[in-house]
Design a protein around this motif. Structure first.
Motif, PDB file in Angstrom:
ATOM      1  N   LEU A   1      -4.006   9.433   7.265  1.00 39.79           N
ATOM      2  CA  LEU A   1      -4.564   8.990   8.544  1.00 39.79           C
ATOM      3  C   LEU A   1      -4.610   7.467   8.604  1.00 39.79           C
ATOM      4  N   LEU A   2      -4.573   6.850   7.439  1.00 43.52           N
ATOM      5  CA  LEU A   2      -4.664   5.393   7.354  1.00 43.52           C
ATOM      6  C   LEU A   2      -3.267   4.783   7.340  1.00 43.52           C
ATOM      7  N   PRO A   3      -3.140   3.528   7.768  1.00 37.12           N
ATOM      8  CA  PRO A   3      -1.818   2.887   7.715  1.00 37.12           C
ATOM      9  C   PRO A   3      -1.407   2.652   6.259  1.00 37.12           C
TER      10      PRO A   3
ATOM     11  N   THR B   1       0.857  -1.198   0.000  1.00 40.61           N
ATOM     12  CA  THR B   1       0.000   0.000   0.000  1.00 40.61           C
ATOM     13  C   THR B   1       0.887   1.240   0.000  1.00 40.61           C
ATOM     14  N   VAL B   2       0.662   2.119  -0.958  1.00 40.04           N
ATOM     15  CA  VAL B   2       1.487   3.332  -1.080  1.00 40.04           C
ATOM     16  C   VAL B   2       0.656   4.562  -0.744  1.00 40.04           C
ATOM     17  N   ASN B   3       1.230   5.426   0.084  1.00 40.15           N
ATOM     18  CA  ASN B   3       0.621   6.720   0.394  1.00 40.15           C
ATOM     19  C   ASN B   3       1.420   7.810  -0.323  1.00 40.15           C
TER      20      ASN B   3
ATOM     21  N   THR C   1      -3.920   8.989  -1.668  1.00 39.96           N
ATOM     22  CA  THR C   1      -3.375  10.318  -1.970  1.00 39.96           C
ATOM     23  C   THR C   1      -3.767  11.264  -0.835  1.00 39.96           C
ATOM     24  N   SER C   2      -2.796  12.056  -0.371  1.00 39.87           N
ATOM     25  CA  SER C   2      -3.070  12.942   0.769  1.00 39.87           C
ATOM     26  C   SER C   2      -2.156  14.161   0.703  1.00 39.87           C
ATOM     27  N   GLU C   3      -2.497  15.169   1.523  1.00 41.27           N
ATOM     28  CA  GLU C   3      -1.642  16.369   1.623  1.00 41.27           C
ATOM     29  C   GLU C   3      -0.439  16.061   2.504  1.00 41.27           C
TER      30      GLU C   3
ATOM     31  N   GLN D   1     -13.746   8.889  -2.325  1.00 40.34           N
ATOM     32  CA  GLN D   1     -13.518  10.266  -1.874  1.00 40.34           C
ATOM     33  C   GLN D   1     -13.746  10.308  -0.366  1.00 40.34           C
ATOM     34  N   MET D   2     -12.655  10.512   0.353  1.00 38.37           N
ATOM     35  CA  MET D   2     -12.716  10.395   1.811  1.00 38.37           C
ATOM     36  C   MET D   2     -13.137  11.727   2.441  1.00 38.37           C
TER      37      MET D   2
END
Length: 570
Positions: free
Chosen positions: A442-444, A318-320, A436-438, A349-350
């Motif tokens: 928040l997820l592992p 899993t890639v962030n 995808t995040s800034e 869409q979280m």
């Protein structure tokens, strides 16, 4: 995809009819049928000693959730018969079934007597429906509109993902049904049954059952409605031949392990190197010039759970992707690129509203005796893109907290715990999660890579569209084959390399005991595995091991730099 499995169904495998005038007896076979075959003067003899009751299993199947447009188009093009059906076929079928219903109402005695035997046979198979057949028959032509409605009604086709289109069907399997399980993808050949008589039977049985004591009815009204919808809305397929699919990529042979597929595989592997180089360039442009992030995206897309040790899924990656621009449509367009490459995907869409309101976990509805689908009821090898850039301040309520927990369990353990009210049932899965995040997610995640754009296009949509249109369809197809095929290659590490890796790990621990842990070593091995496979190598070489260490070092350095710039980042 098998969305649900109903209870086994009994049917008359052999039954006997008697001619009322001549008293001649005829044996019939009931296999591959929904209703018994009775002529005008024939009557079904339910007490015949020659009647044989057999068993079949019913699967409720839905279109593959999140199936990409290019996959649908390729399958349609491969079967020209489906591309250009007779223009009069669909409407006339619905019209005929509607008129049949009208005839039944106008001449009940004459017409319905013909179906008396059929009605009895139908009840043996548990064919009961309490909807409004006439209305449903005519409305079936508007099936696409019905599919997009998310209603708890006879129209609810129970698709896991919102907005899905396509037909659901009841698949009747006569042998070896133990080989299949929920969420498997099937390719099957069989006899299509859309007999309008089924709707009439169910309507009559509803009227009859209304006179009975509810306690004496085996099935609830709700269960009758769900398990026997009108054939115009949910057709039946009686299976002659069925196989479980390894993948749904139409550009590859269905079964890659077979002897006849080996020529295709070896031919493609011989030209792997230029394909990888072109794909890396393509994804570098999609990631705004960041080649390191593109490397990790390739590794992510070919990763797969290849085995499980106790509860630990091995091979997941899993890639962030952090550092994604917030107010931009970057993630949306990046997802479009991924959609063009993988056979099945979904972008979640979280937002606070989605987390609180959407149903992630499938649950068992005991009243209707069915499994109600949730967003996470997905087949193996689906790409799930979670967009955290839309997350704003707000309060997660209890369902929201459960949904976040479900996502975390999916990422960490590659399993989803379906809700059966009195207990939870664990369903293992193999879903590629890309976040995808800034800032940090928040997820592992197994791996965080911070995006470093080399260019910011003034118009993101225009930039991504031109990127897609610049790729030749033949090249795009090679990317698609590359990403699917490499997931199924066998991989091993020789004893010699294992020993070298162990020595390397001991050396790294000596130099800086805090810099690398057993978890870091595990991740390095996963990166090295995907890196080897991405180059078409099915065993780890010293060179690939050093390249994996180099990539991880670059990624860590970048994260450290980001931490210095913004202390809240990590």
């Amino acid at each position: 995809m098998i969305q649900d499995m109903f209870d086994p169904e009994f049917y008359m495998g052999v039954y006997e009819t008697v001619n009322q005038n001549t008293k001649a007896r005829v044996l019939h076979f009931g296999k591959y049928r929904d209703v018994a075959e009775c002529g005008p003067q024939q009557e079904l003899d339910l007490n015949s000693p020659r009647t044989t009751t057999l068993e079949r299993q019913t699967f409720y199947c839905v279109p593959v959730p999140g199936e990409s447009t290019w996959v649908k188009e390729a399958y349609v093009n491969a079967n020209q018969a489906r591309v250009s059906p007779s223009t009069s076929y669909t409407p006339s079928r619905h019209k005929r079934s509607y008129e049949d219903d009208e005839d039944m109402d106008l001449q009940p005695n004459k017409q319905k007597d013909q179906y008396a035997g059929a009605r009895q046979a139908g009840s043996v198979g548990g064919l009961q429906w309490c909807g409004e057949p006439k209305r449903l028959e005519t409305e079936a032509s508007a099936g696409q509109q019905l599919n997009s409605l998310n209603l708890s009604s006879p129209f609810d086709l129970n698709f896991p993902l919102p907005g899905e289109k396509g037909p659901a069907c009841l698949v009747k399997v006569y042998e070896d049904w133990d080989c299949f399980k929920v969420n498997d993808i099937l390719e099957l050949y069989g006899i299509l049954s859309v007999d309008p008589v089924l709707s009439i039977l169910n309507n009559d049985e509803r009227d009859a059952s209304a006179l009975l004591d509810p306690m004496e009815c085996a099935d609830t009204t709700e269960e009758q409605r769900v398990h026997s919808p009108p054939a115009s809305l949910v057709p039946r397929i009686h299976v002659i031949l069925v196989q479980k699919l390894q993948h749904i990529n139409p550009l590859l042979p269905a079964c890659l392990n077979k002897e006849e597929s080996k020529t295709f595989v070896s031919s493609f592997m011989s030209e792997l190197s230029p394909v990888r180089a072109e794909l890396l360039g393509f994804l570098t442009h999609a990631l705004l010039g960041d080649s390191l992030a593109a490397e990790y995206l390739i590794l992510h897309l070919i990763s797969t759970v290849y085995t499980r040790r106790d509860v630990l899924p091995l091979g997941k990656f899993t890639v962030n992707l952090s550092g994604c621009p917030r107010s931009s449509t970057f993630t949306e367009h990046l997802y479009r690129i991924i959609q063009h490459l993988v056979p099945a995907s979904f972008r979640l869409q979280m937002t606070i509203e989605n987390m609180n309101c959407l149903k992630f976990i499938p649950h068992k509805d005991y009243t209707a005796n069915r499994l109600v689908s949730g967003l996470l009821q997905l087949p193996n090898n689906t790409s799930l893109v979670i967009d955290e850039t839309l997350l704003e301040q707000g309060q997660l309520d209890t369902p929201g907290v459960h949904n976040v927990t479900a996502l975390s369990n999916l990422i960490t353990w590659q399993k989803v715990d379906y809700d059966f009210s009195y207990h939870q049932m664990e369903f293992p899965c193999n879903i590629n999660v890309f976040i995808t995040s800034e800032g940090r997610s928040l997820l592992p995640a197994d791996c965080q890579i911070h995006l470093q754009p080399q260019l910011i296009p003034p118009n993101m949509e225009e930039y991504m569209n031109s990127l897609l249109s610049a790729v030749l369809p033949s090249v795009l197809n090679k990317f698609r084959i590359y990403l699917t095929l490499l997931r199924f290659l066998d991989y091993s590490i020789s004893d010699e390399i294992t020993k070298a890796v162990e020595e390397d790990f001991v050396e790294m621990r000596k130099n800086d005991p805090h810099s690398i842990t057993a978890d870091d070593l595990h991740q390095l091995l996963v990166v090295a595995r995907c890196l080897s496979l991405s180059a078409g190598q099915t065993t780890l070489s010293r060179e690939r091991w050093l390249r994996a260490k180099q990539l991880e070092s670059l990624r860590r350095t970048r994260l450290q730099q980001q931490k210095c710039v913004n202390g809240n980042e990590l």
